[in-house]
Design an enzyme around this catalytic site. Sequence first.
Site, short mmCIF file in Angstrom:
data_model
loop_
_atom_site.label_atom_id
_atom_site.label_comp_id
_atom_site.label_asym_id
_atom_site.label_seq_id
_atom_site.Cartn_x
_atom_site.Cartn_y
_atom_site.Cartn_z
CE LYS A 152 -4.51 0.88 0.38
NZ LYS A 152 -5.65 0.00 0.07
P1 NAD Z 1 -13.02 7.56 -2.83
O1 NAD Z 1 -11.98 8.59 -2.75
O2 NAD Z 1 -13.59 7.19 -4.15
O3 NAD Z 1 -14.26 7.96 -1.88
C1 NAD Z 1 -14.10 8.27 -0.54
C2 NAD Z 1 -15.43 8.76 -0.01
O4 NAD Z 1 -15.31 8.96 1.41
C3 NAD Z 1 -15.88 10.09 -0.59
O5 NAD Z 1 -17.28 10.10 -0.73
C4 NAD Z 1 -15.44 11.08 0.47
O6 NAD Z 1 -16.18 12.29 0.46
C5 NAD Z 1 -15.72 10.28 1.72
N1 NAD Z 1 -14.99 10.76 2.88
C6 NAD Z 1 -13.69 11.15 2.96
N2 NAD Z 1 -13.41 11.57 4.19
C7 NAD Z 1 -14.55 11.43 4.90
C8 NAD Z 1 -14.88 11.70 6.22
N3 NAD Z 1 -14.01 12.19 7.08
N4 NAD Z 1 -16.15 11.44 6.61
C9 NAD Z 1 -17.07 10.95 5.75
N5 NAD Z 1 -16.79 10.66 4.49
C10 NAD Z 1 -15.54 10.91 4.07
O7 NAD Z 1 -12.40 6.28 -2.10
P2 NAD Z 1 -12.83 4.76 -2.26
O8 NAD Z 1 -11.97 4.13 -3.29
O9 NAD Z 1 -14.29 4.65 -2.36
O10 NAD Z 1 -12.34 4.16 -0.85
C11 NAD Z 1 -13.15 4.22 0.31
C12 NAD Z 1 -12.66 3.20 1.31
O11 NAD Z 1 -12.74 1.89 0.75
C13 NAD Z 1 -11.20 3.38 1.75
O12 NAD Z 1 -11.09 2.94 3.08
C14 NAD Z 1 -10.47 2.40 0.84
O13 NAD Z 1 -9.24 2.01 1.37
C15 NAD Z 1 -11.46 1.28 0.79
N6 NAD Z 1 -11.34 0.37 -0.35
C16 NAD Z 1 -11.36 0.85 -1.62
C17 NAD Z 1 -11.30 -0.05 -2.68
C18 NAD Z 1 -11.40 0.38 -4.12
O14 NAD Z 1 -11.46 -0.48 -4.99
N7 NAD Z 1 -11.44 1.68 -4.41
C19 NAD Z 1 -11.18 -1.43 -2.43
C20 NAD Z 1 -11.18 -1.87 -1.11
C21 NAD Z 1 -11.26 -0.96 -0.08
#
Ligand code: NAD
Length: 459
Positions: A152
């Site tokens: 990561k």
């Molecule tokens: P992203 O950047 O697309 O979206 C993040 C979302 O969280 C946005 O809506 C943002 O406004 C919101 N956010 C940010 N800070 C916040 C806060 N303090 N309070 C409330 N909402 C908040 O990111 P993503 O890819 O959707 O990732 C989200 C989570 O899922 C992360 O923990 C990431 O590690 C995990 N994840 C992502 C993937 C993937 O394929 N993208 C896979 C597995 C896990």
Amino acid sequence: MGGRNGDTGRGGGLATAAERQHGTGRAEERTSLRTAETPAAPEDEVPSGALTPFQAVNFQFDRAARALGLPEHLQVALKTPFREVMVEIPLVHDDGRITTYHGYRVQHNSARGPMKGGLRYHPEVDLDEARALASLMTWKSAVVDIPYGGAKGGIDLDPGDLTAAQLERVTRTFTERIHQLIGPNQDIPAPDVNTNPQVMAWIVDEYSKFHGFTPAVVTGKPLEVGGSPGRHSATGRGIAAITNHAAVSAGLELRGARVAIQGFGNVGSWSARFLRDLGMKVVAVSDVEGGVLLREGLDVDRLVSLVAEQGTVVGYEGAEQITNDELIALEVDVLVPAALGGVLHERNARDVRTGLIIEGANAPTTPAADEILRERGVTVVPDILANAGGVTVSYFEWVQNLQQFRWTAERVDDELQRIMKDAYGNVTRMAAEHGVTLRTAAFMVAIQRVAAAVELRGV
Ligand code: NAD
């Protein structure tokens, strides 16, 4: 948590990056590494006080290692990151000023295959968080039994401060500084918080200047440069699959059941679409700006358009405005945290009013909150199982790149559904056999697989 992330911070369990940096800085990062260098204590005692993200992951590891009776030397070998890199990323502005960012890549374990994991652009990115998320990737890849290890990384920037051209420059500088350490057989980054297919396309381009055209160096690419059908929506699709299996286990009828989703980015918005397709009522969603609640159910397509137009779900006409804290305390059938880590902590775990939490985000629940939720009978399907759809379809993308052969969307979905179903079955069987939570069971399944590979290969 500082700045614009105020209302869902890691408080009450995990120290924020800002707190860690105000403390002893590098010395603390060294201290947190000690949890990897020490085998599990004989007694399972939930630590009180703030844990760093890496300490929290190692707490979960220790619990599972103890249940497996894993030899101490293997525990230390499995927890310790293989390689940690920090690079300076200067950004020169038009007026000559320089902003210096820090880029991180932690490669945790490669016993089962090349290391794999996202890149996050967020002001709170630091070495400890990258370590924690890299370690989780090792266990996640192993839970779904795909041939990857874990890694990561990210950059400690706020993308809101940068233009697209600046973001591209920073991404290219980062790639140029780590290109020798990544690659299709070594370490394969992917999108995470605030990174997307465009960022992946810049990495392919920069990496290819050194190594020749190499789309397999990252996954989560646009279709036009070697992306896979179904990758963008994969994590949400996996969340829906797991929610379906967990609902069957819990005897919960999904048609008409209420779900609240924190975070409406990639994971949150796609989860909302697929959970709606299962007949669920998406009653509340939120993002960094706040949340919206409509008890008769929000129109998910309207939310998606709203975010495309104005960047936030806040302002959805006819809905009640709520905070992120209020969303977590809503009475719903399913809660999906899909934003940042540490949002379910010691101080709010007793407010939760759902029977089922599906972890879309990585590490949304602190060990102390986990304990409270267990005592209160709330089922938590852990991140390393629930959100593994993303890394699974990343694996399909990589396979397609290596074979230079594109799969259909149907094939991607069929294979994903099969893998998620098998993983859910393996984890629930392990939980029933040992009388442990799904989180401990998922770690046990994963640790057994990685330990077997380490022993067979020799270290
Ligand atoms: P992203 O950047 O697309 O979206 C993040 C979302 O969280 C946005 O809506 C943002 O406004 C919101 N956010 C940010 N800070 C916040 C806060 N303090 N309070 C409330 N909402 C908040 O990111 P993503 O890819 O959707 O990732 C989200 C989570 O899922 C992360 O923990 C990431 O590690 C995990 N994840 C992502 C993937 C993937 O394929 N993208 C896979 C597995 C896990």
